[in-house]
Write an enzyme that holds these catalytic residues in place. Structure first.
Site, mmCIF file in Angstrom:
data_model
loop_
_atom_site.group_PDB
_atom_site.id
_atom_site.type_symbol
_atom_site.label_atom_id
_atom_site.label_comp_id
_atom_site.label_asym_id
_atom_site.label_seq_id
_atom_site.Cartn_x
_atom_site.Cartn_y
_atom_site.Cartn_z
ATOM 1 N N ASP A 234 0.842 -1.209 0.000
ATOM 2 C CA ASP A 234 0.000 0.000 0.000
ATOM 3 C C ASP A 234 0.875 1.255 0.000
ATOM 4 O O ASP A 234 1.708 1.427 0.893
ATOM 5 C CB ASP A 234 -0.907 -0.029 1.246
ATOM 6 C CG ASP A 234 -2.083 0.930 1.144
ATOM 7 O OD1 ASP A 234 -2.052 1.817 0.279
ATOM 8 O OD2 ASP A 234 -3.017 0.790 1.948
ATOM 9 N N HIS A 325 -10.224 -1.413 -6.897
ATOM 10 C CA HIS A 325 -9.940 -0.173 -6.148
ATOM 11 C C HIS A 325 -9.058 0.788 -6.949
ATOM 12 O O HIS A 325 -9.346 1.981 -7.010
ATOM 13 C CB HIS A 325 -9.279 -0.557 -4.824
ATOM 14 C CG HIS A 325 -9.007 0.572 -3.894
ATOM 15 N ND1 HIS A 325 -10.001 1.231 -3.205
ATOM 16 C CD2 HIS A 325 -7.838 1.170 -3.526
ATOM 17 C CE1 HIS A 325 -9.466 2.178 -2.446
ATOM 18 N NE2 HIS A 325 -8.154 2.164 -2.626
HETATM 19 C C1 LIG Z 1 -10.631 8.463 -0.981
HETATM 20 C C2 LIG Z 1 -9.449 7.959 -1.134
HETATM 21 C C3 LIG Z 1 -9.031 6.598 -0.733
HETATM 22 C C4 LIG Z 1 -9.431 5.824 0.339
HETATM 23 C C5 LIG Z 1 -10.447 6.161 1.404
HETATM 24 C C6 LIG Z 1 -8.697 4.611 0.258
HETATM 25 C C7 LIG Z 1 -8.804 3.556 1.173
HETATM 26 C C8 LIG Z 1 -8.057 2.383 1.135
HETATM 27 N N1 LIG Z 1 -7.142 2.000 0.188
HETATM 28 C C9 LIG Z 1 -6.638 0.772 0.482
HETATM 29 C C10 LIG Z 1 -5.655 0.056 -0.237
HETATM 30 C C11 LIG Z 1 -5.011 0.482 -1.391
HETATM 31 N N2 LIG Z 1 -5.202 1.671 -2.047
HETATM 32 C C12 LIG Z 1 -4.425 1.722 -3.173
HETATM 33 C C13 LIG Z 1 -4.350 2.763 -4.082
HETATM 34 C C14 LIG Z 1 -5.040 3.959 -3.992
HETATM 35 N N3 LIG Z 1 -5.983 4.315 -3.068
HETATM 36 C C15 LIG Z 1 -6.432 5.593 -3.304
HETATM 37 C C16 LIG Z 1 -7.381 6.309 -2.589
HETATM 38 C C17 LIG Z 1 -8.038 5.845 -1.448
HETATM 39 N N4 LIG Z 1 -7.885 4.674 -0.820
HETATM 40 C C18 LIG Z 1 -5.713 6.068 -4.440
HETATM 41 C C19 LIG Z 1 -5.888 7.438 -5.051
HETATM 42 C C20 LIG Z 1 -4.877 5.056 -4.877
HETATM 43 C C21 LIG Z 1 -3.932 5.103 -6.063
HETATM 44 C C22 LIG Z 1 -4.671 4.734 -7.306
HETATM 45 C C23 LIG Z 1 -3.777 4.742 -8.526
HETATM 46 O O1 LIG Z 1 -3.582 5.814 -9.102
HETATM 47 O O2 LIG Z 1 -3.229 3.698 -8.889
HETATM 48 C C24 LIG Z 1 -3.689 0.493 -3.247
HETATM 49 C C25 LIG Z 1 -2.710 0.091 -4.356
HETATM 50 C C26 LIG Z 1 -1.298 0.489 -4.089
HETATM 51 C C27 LIG Z 1 -1.069 1.971 -4.071
HETATM 52 O O3 LIG Z 1 -0.994 2.600 -5.106
HETATM 53 O O4 LIG Z 1 -0.955 2.501 -2.963
HETATM 54 C C28 LIG Z 1 -4.031 -0.262 -2.141
HETATM 55 C C29 LIG Z 1 -3.515 -1.629 -1.765
HETATM 56 C C30 LIG Z 1 -7.272 0.343 1.665
HETATM 57 C C31 LIG Z 1 -6.989 -0.982 2.345
HETATM 58 C C32 LIG Z 1 -8.150 1.332 2.064
HETATM 59 C C33 LIG Z 1 -9.015 1.405 3.242
HETATM 60 C C34 LIG Z 1 -8.834 0.755 4.354
HETATM 61 FE FE LIG Z 2 -6.657 3.079 -1.524
#
Ligand SMILES: C=CC1=C(C)c2cc3[nH]c(cc4nc(cc5[nH]c(cc1n2)c(C)c5CCC(=O)O)C(CCC(=O)O)=C4C)c(C)c3C=C
Ligand SMILES: [Fe+2]
Length: 418
Positions: A234, A325
């Site tokens: 993440d 996601h």
């Molecule tokens: C509103 C914004 C977001 C929330 C709330 C959110 C919660 C959340 N995310 C994960 C796990 C991962 N998120 C990943 C990517 C990612 N997440 C957001 C936004 C929110 N996440 C964005 C903008 C992105 C990047 C998207 C992109 O451009 O590729 C990932 C993938 C790895 C990474 O890029 O970091 C994971 C895994 C959880 C578990 C969670 C709530 C508990």
């Molecule tokens: Fe996320």
């Protein structure tokens, strides 16, 4: 206020996705000048280091308090975090707030270089050095009315909308003042929290407090992006300080007291881990759009390979499913909306039904939440497959004023004296 040592020393190595993340980390004492990190192997736990080659301790690492931006935004998450919100006492007024911010700023600067707190020192962190301590302070929307500054409250602090599936506990949300304390040692982080909390009285009292954690430096054989409690890598696709548009996305340009500051959204997101862990790895990966083992996108390549949202499987289905996601959250799917995610895991025991009270203290910094968190969360709450395994239980939005630098004496001075 404590003076900031400016001796140059190498920054710690960053994970592949860390890109240009600046840790602004310096090492003091006998080991100054040696790089610390698992890559160098100098901090492996239990390793015996010959006396004459003594490495700097993890505790000796420090992050500058002063600078155009507050510390604790662009640095990667430390191993421990303490988050707290405070409400101002009814009679504190602007003078009370001013005195408190002066004291907190002095204390943050002292603790960041490993000096004892000027008041309320309790020796909890004695011997542990600053351990990359950062103290980041934010202002909630409710603060401005209480100190007669309602006309200076930025529009970016307008309350977040209610999102579908929200289950927000207001007693663990919001607050006049917000503090994020990060450190690579649990005692150092708690020490800072305890001191700031005692210094706050009687002007302000704790409204809520949360503790979180991330991977410890040196825990992996080489620097790697951390994992969350669902087991996913993440933080990969975060904006990087080396990106040409990084500052425009993450830092505000005005009003003057916010120029170089940022807006942070906090969401305490409980993970339904019992349900999640019942899924096959294949299904888990399709809910995210990335491989669990190494974080590579399902469109192919390695962790850092750009995501190809158009890629199809041989059977014609999307390699990254429609409700994955990373597809729903991608800036390209949200009018370029971007934020710097700097989350920490939490694990607070079990709920009455026996399920773990654990998840993510989601923290996202951005220049404007209306062009960052809000549109993305609106999409995620409706179309993200992952959301059925999540519960948003607490929420906050805070203006994080610019850092202290030059002749300025304390955080928020330009707002309170401007
Ligand atoms: C509103 C914004 C977001 C929330 C709330 C959110 C919660 C959340 N995310 C994960 C796990 C991962 N998120 C990943 C990517 C990612 N997440 C957001 C936004 C929110 N996440 C964005 C903008 C992105 C990047 C998207 C992109 O451009 O590729 C990932 C993938 C790895 C990474 O890029 O970091 C994971 C895994 C959880 C578990 C969670 C709530 C508990
Ligand atoms: Fe996320």
């Amino acid at each position: 206020m404590a003076t900031q040592e400016t001796t140059s020393a190498p920054a710690t190595e960053q994970p592949p996705s860390g890109g240009g993340f600046s840790r602004r980390t310096l090492f003091q004492g006998a080991g100054a000048g040696l790089a610390v990190g698992a890559a160098g192997g100098v901090l492996a736990r239990g390793a015996t280091v010959p006396e004459q080659h003594a490495a700097p301790s993890l505790g000796a690492a420090r992050i500058e308090f002063q600078g155009p931006h507050q510390a604790g935004i662009v640095q990667p998450p430390q191993a421990r975090v303490q988050l707290a919100a405070f409400d101002l006492a009814p009679n504190a007024g602007r003078a009370g707030l001013q005195a408190l911010l002066k004291l907190w700023s002095q204390t943050a600067a002292r603790l960041a270089v490993g000096e004892p707190a000027g008041t309320h020192e309790n020796q909890i962190a004695l011997d542990a050095g600053p351990s990359s301590l950062t103290v980041t302070v934010g202002f909630g929307a409710t603060l401005f009315d209480k100190v007669g500054l309602a006309d200076r409250r930025p529009a970016q602090l307008n309350p977040l909308p209610a999102f579908p599936l929200d289950a927000i506990d207001r007693s663990r949300s919001d607050g006049d003042l917000w503090v994020q304390i990060g450190a690579d040692d649990a005692l150092v982080a708690f020490h800072a929290l305890r001191v700031l909390q005692q210094q706050a009285a009687p002007a302000a009292a704790v409204r809520w407090q949360m503790a979180g954690f991330a991977r410890s430096p040196g825990a992996t054989a080489k620097p790697m992006t951390g994992r969350n409690l669902m087991g996913q890598v993440d933080g990969t696709n975060n904006p990087k300080p080396t990106d040409p548009d990084f500052a425009a996305k993450i830092f505000a340009t005005g009003p003057d007291w916010m120029a170089g500051g940022s807006y942070v959204v906090l969401r305490r997101i409980r993970m339904l881990l019992d349900d999640w862990e019942n899924l096959s790895t294949d299904r888990q990966e399709r809910f995210i759009g990335r491989r669990k083992s190494d974080g590579a996108p399902l469109s192919g390549g390695t962790e850092t390979t750009p995501v190809d949202l158009t890629k199809q499987n041989p059977d014609g289905t999307l390699a990254i499913p429609a409700d994955a996601h990373i597809r729903v959250a991608a800036p390209t799917a949200n009018g370029g909306a971007a934020m710097l995610r700097r989350g920490f895991s939490y694990a607070d025991g079990v709920l009455p039904d026996g399920s773990p009270d654990a998840g993510l203290l989601f923290l996202a910094f951005q220049a404007d939440p209306a062009r960052g968190f809000v549109p993305v969360q609106q999409k995620l709450a409706r179309g993200d497959g992952l959301s059925r395994f999540l519960r948003h239980e607490a929420s906050g939005l805070y203006a994080v004023p610019r850092g202290v630098q030059g002749g300025e004496g304390y955080l928020g001075q330009a707002l309170l004296e401007g």
